[in-house]
Motif scaffolding. Structure first.
Motif, short mmCIF file in Angstrom:
data_model
loop_
_atom_site.label_atom_id
_atom_site.label_comp_id
_atom_site.label_asym_id
_atom_site.label_seq_id
_atom_site.Cartn_x
_atom_site.Cartn_y
_atom_site.Cartn_z
N VAL A 4 0.86 -1.18 0.00
CA VAL A 4 0.00 0.00 0.00
C VAL A 4 0.90 1.23 0.00
O VAL A 4 1.79 1.36 0.85
CB VAL A 4 -0.93 0.01 1.22
N ILE A 5 0.65 2.13 -0.94
CA ILE A 5 1.51 3.30 -1.14
C ILE A 5 0.71 4.57 -0.94
O ILE A 5 -0.40 4.72 -1.47
CB ILE A 5 2.11 3.29 -2.57
N PHE A 6 1.27 5.51 -0.19
CA PHE A 6 0.71 6.84 -0.01
C PHE A 6 1.67 7.82 -0.67
O PHE A 6 2.74 8.09 -0.12
CB PHE A 6 0.52 7.16 1.47
N GLY A 7 1.31 8.29 -1.87
CA GLY A 7 2.26 9.07 -2.64
C GLY A 7 1.74 10.43 -3.08
O GLY A 7 0.62 10.83 -2.77
N LEU A 8 2.60 11.13 -3.81
CA LEU A 8 2.23 12.43 -4.36
C LEU A 8 1.25 12.28 -5.51
O LEU A 8 0.14 12.83 -5.47
CB LEU A 8 3.50 13.16 -4.84
N ALA A 9 1.66 11.56 -6.54
CA ALA A 9 0.80 11.43 -7.72
C ALA A 9 1.26 10.29 -8.60
O ALA A 9 2.46 10.08 -8.78
CB ALA A 9 0.77 12.72 -8.53
N ILE A 10 0.30 9.56 -9.11
CA ILE A 10 0.54 8.58 -10.16
C ILE A 10 -0.41 8.83 -11.33
O ILE A 10 -0.17 8.41 -12.45
CB ILE A 10 0.38 7.14 -9.62
N THR A 20 5.71 8.96 -13.41
CA THR A 20 6.32 8.04 -14.37
C THR A 20 7.02 6.90 -13.65
O THR A 20 6.91 5.73 -14.05
CB THR A 20 7.31 8.78 -15.28
N LEU A 21 7.75 7.22 -12.58
CA LEU A 21 8.44 6.17 -11.83
C LEU A 21 7.44 5.18 -11.25
O LEU A 21 7.61 3.96 -11.39
CB LEU A 21 9.27 6.79 -10.71
N TRP A 22 6.38 5.69 -10.62
CA TRP A 22 5.43 4.80 -9.96
C TRP A 22 4.64 3.97 -10.96
O TRP A 22 4.30 2.81 -10.69
CB TRP A 22 4.48 5.58 -9.05
N ARG A 23 4.35 4.53 -12.12
CA ARG A 23 3.63 3.75 -13.12
C ARG A 23 4.43 2.53 -13.54
O ARG A 23 3.91 1.42 -13.64
CB ARG A 23 3.31 4.63 -14.33
N GLY A 24 5.72 2.73 -13.80
CA GLY A 24 6.56 1.60 -14.19
C GLY A 24 6.74 0.61 -13.07
O GLY A 24 6.64 -0.60 -13.27
N LEU A 25 7.00 1.13 -11.87
CA LEU A 25 7.26 0.25 -10.72
C LEU A 25 6.01 -0.54 -10.34
O LEU A 25 6.08 -1.75 -10.08
CB LEU A 25 7.76 1.08 -9.55
N CYS A 26 4.87 0.13 -10.30
CA CYS A 26 3.62 -0.58 -9.95
C CYS A 26 3.27 -1.62 -11.00
O CYS A 26 2.84 -2.74 -10.66
CB CYS A 26 2.48 0.41 -9.79
N ALA A 27 3.43 -1.28 -12.28
CA ALA A 27 3.13 -2.25 -13.33
C ALA A 27 4.02 -3.47 -13.21
O ALA A 27 3.57 -4.61 -13.40
CB ALA A 27 3.32 -1.59 -14.70
N ALA A 28 5.30 -3.25 -12.88
CA ALA A 28 6.23 -4.37 -12.73
C ALA A 28 5.87 -5.22 -11.52
O ALA A 28 5.92 -6.46 -11.57
CB ALA A 28 7.66 -3.85 -12.62
N LEU A 29 5.52 -4.59 -10.41
CA LEU A 29 5.13 -5.34 -9.22
C LEU A 29 3.90 -6.20 -9.50
O LEU A 29 3.85 -7.39 -9.13
CB LEU A 29 4.83 -4.39 -8.06
N ILE A 30 2.92 -5.62 -10.18
CA ILE A 30 1.69 -6.36 -10.50
C ILE A 30 1.99 -7.51 -11.45
O ILE A 30 1.47 -8.63 -11.28
CB ILE A 30 0.65 -5.39 -11.08
N HIS A 34 2.32 -9.36 -7.43
CA HIS A 34 2.04 -8.65 -6.18
C HIS A 34 0.80 -7.78 -6.32
O HIS A 34 0.38 -7.44 -7.43
CB HIS A 34 3.26 -7.80 -5.78
N ARG A 35 0.22 -7.43 -5.19
CA ARG A 35 -0.95 -6.55 -5.17
C ARG A 35 -0.51 -5.14 -4.76
O ARG A 35 0.29 -4.99 -3.83
CB ARG A 35 -2.00 -7.06 -4.20
N VAL A 36 -1.02 -4.14 -5.46
CA VAL A 36 -0.62 -2.76 -5.21
C VAL A 36 -1.85 -1.88 -5.07
O VAL A 36 -2.77 -1.94 -5.89
CB VAL A 36 0.27 -2.22 -6.36
N VAL A 37 -1.86 -1.05 -4.03
CA VAL A 37 -2.89 -0.04 -3.83
C VAL A 37 -2.17 1.30 -3.67
O VAL A 37 -1.25 1.42 -2.85
CB VAL A 37 -3.75 -0.32 -2.58
N PHE A 38 -2.58 2.29 -4.46
CA PHE A 38 -1.93 3.60 -4.43
C PHE A 38 -2.94 4.66 -4.02
O PHE A 38 -3.97 4.83 -4.67
CB PHE A 38 -1.36 3.94 -5.81
N PHE A 39 -2.66 5.36 -2.92
CA PHE A 39 -3.51 6.44 -2.44
C PHE A 39 -2.93 7.78 -2.89
O PHE A 39 -1.76 8.07 -2.66
CB PHE A 39 -3.60 6.42 -0.90
N GLU A 40 -3.77 8.59 -3.53
CA GLU A 40 -3.36 9.90 -4.04
C GLU A 40 -4.44 10.93 -3.74
O GLU A 40 -5.61 10.71 -4.06
CB GLU A 40 -3.12 9.83 -5.55
N ARG A 41 -4.03 12.04 -3.14
CA ARG A 41 -5.01 13.10 -2.90
C ARG A 41 -5.39 13.73 -4.24
O ARG A 41 -4.53 14.04 -5.07
CB ARG A 41 -4.47 14.17 -1.97
#
Length: 363
Positions: A4-10, A20-30, A34-41
């Protein structure tokens, strides 16, 4: 693992490199199971320029306020293996407090801006994403930059275990494509405006453009002021979404990388743009910083520039020589610097920390 990630923006790549970094990293993890949840305000700025609306194979949670999303965040952490809070997350302190009271095996912080963080601390400026206890309560602190930055995180912020997690490239997105006439250039530069790299950009990009009026220079990025010292042969593209990056680089004989001053001083700071351009097979010209040779071999995989004279010399190289350098960089990037490589590094680090925590609990 569930992360579970609490980040600036994806969801928006406009004016930030985090997405851009998180898009690549999350896609690779998935892709690795792995399961990925990204929280963005859901901020107005990113909402107006959103170019990703859901996380394929994972979950993107956009929220208006922390109080509104707190129940969902608590539920997602309840069965998570790791939680990660990032630099510039607008609710970093609240997310950190929630993380510390959760049952996750690994509580991590990922500073994608370490030199800026440390520079602000050194000058007494507030760092909104780090609380009064620094980073000492996290099980693992990751840094986008290595070298002296890692020591700074320990000494200035009390981090107990630190490790670099450098930028990367998703070769499924960034690869050589047909050149686009609008982006055709002898020398290109892609990056948002930053005051602390303006002097270097003027020396390595604007000055050569002024001295070589027969050459075509293309600059892509947002945030550039009206008083930027444009020349007639500099062509400007205001926003370059990630989908256009391959065409941008593939249309360049040579592309320039300029490092923010705080990062260059620390060294060991490869920009994600380096890996993107390399994956497209484009020859790269970069400013100098310590540790660069750990990522690309100067002279054979990447070119170095101290001043405008070095830029002019690089532009005199033949297409064949630039092609050889670009191809060598691509081979290195694909062998060592893809998002899949970084995802495996991250999982190994998380597993290692979790295993040590279990061992301590069993003693």
């Amino acid at each position: 693992m569930k992360v579970v990630i609490f980040g600036l923006a994806i969801s928006s790549s406009w004016g930030n490199g985090h997405a851009t970094l998180w898009r690549g990293l999350c896609a690779a993890l998935i892709a690795q199971g792995h399961r990925v949840v990204f929280f963005e305000r859901d901020t107005e700025w990113y909402a107006a320029h959103r170019d990703l609306h859901h996380l394929p194979g994972g979950r993107l949670v956009l929220y208006c306020g922390w109080a509104d999303v707190l129940p969902a965040a608590r539920r997602e952490l309840a069965d998570a293996d790791a939680g990660i809070v990032t630099s510039y997350c607008p609710d970093a302190l609240a997310a950190s407090a929630l993380l510390m009271h959760s049952s996750v095996a690994v509580r991590a912080f990922y500073d994608l801006d370490t030199p800026v963080t440390l520079a602000n601390l050194a000058t007494g400026q507030a760092v909104s994403y780090i609380g009064t206890r620094g980073l000492r309560d996290y099980d693992l602190v990751l840094s986008y930059t290595g070298g002296a930055a890692l020591e700074g995180l320990c000494q200035q912020l009390g981090a107990r275990r630190v490790a670099p997690l450098y930028g990367s490239v998703n070769p499924g997105v960034h690869h050589e494509v047909d050149p686009a006439p609008a982006y055709r250039s002898d020398l290109s530069y892609l990056g948002t405006f930053a005051a602390d790299r303006q002097a270097a950009l003027e020396e390595l990009f604007v000055a050569p453009a002024r001295q070589l009026p027969e050459r075509r220079f293309v600059l892509g990025g947002s945030g550039y002021p009206a008083n930027f010292p444009w020349t007639p042969n500099i062509y400007f593209v205001r926003h370059m979404p990630p989908a256009e990056h391959p065409a941008f680089y593939s249309s360049s004989r040579l592309t320039l990388n300029v490092t923010r001053s705080a990062m260059a001083i620390m060294g060991h700071c490869p920009s994600g743009r380096l890996f993107e351009a390399a994956a497209c097979g484009t020859a790269i010209l970069t400013d100098r910083w310590q540790g660069l040779d750990a990522f690309f071999e100067p002279g054979s995989e990447i070119l170095l520039a101290r001043d405008r004279r070095d830029v002019a010399q690089a532009l005199e190289l033949s297409d064949g020589e630039l092609g050889r350098i670009g191809n060598a960089a691509r081979e290195r990037a694909l062998a060592e610097h893809t998002a899949a490589h970084r995802a495996r590094e991250l999982v190994q680090l998380l597993h290692s920390v979790a295993a040590k925590a279990l061992a301590r609990a069993g003693d």
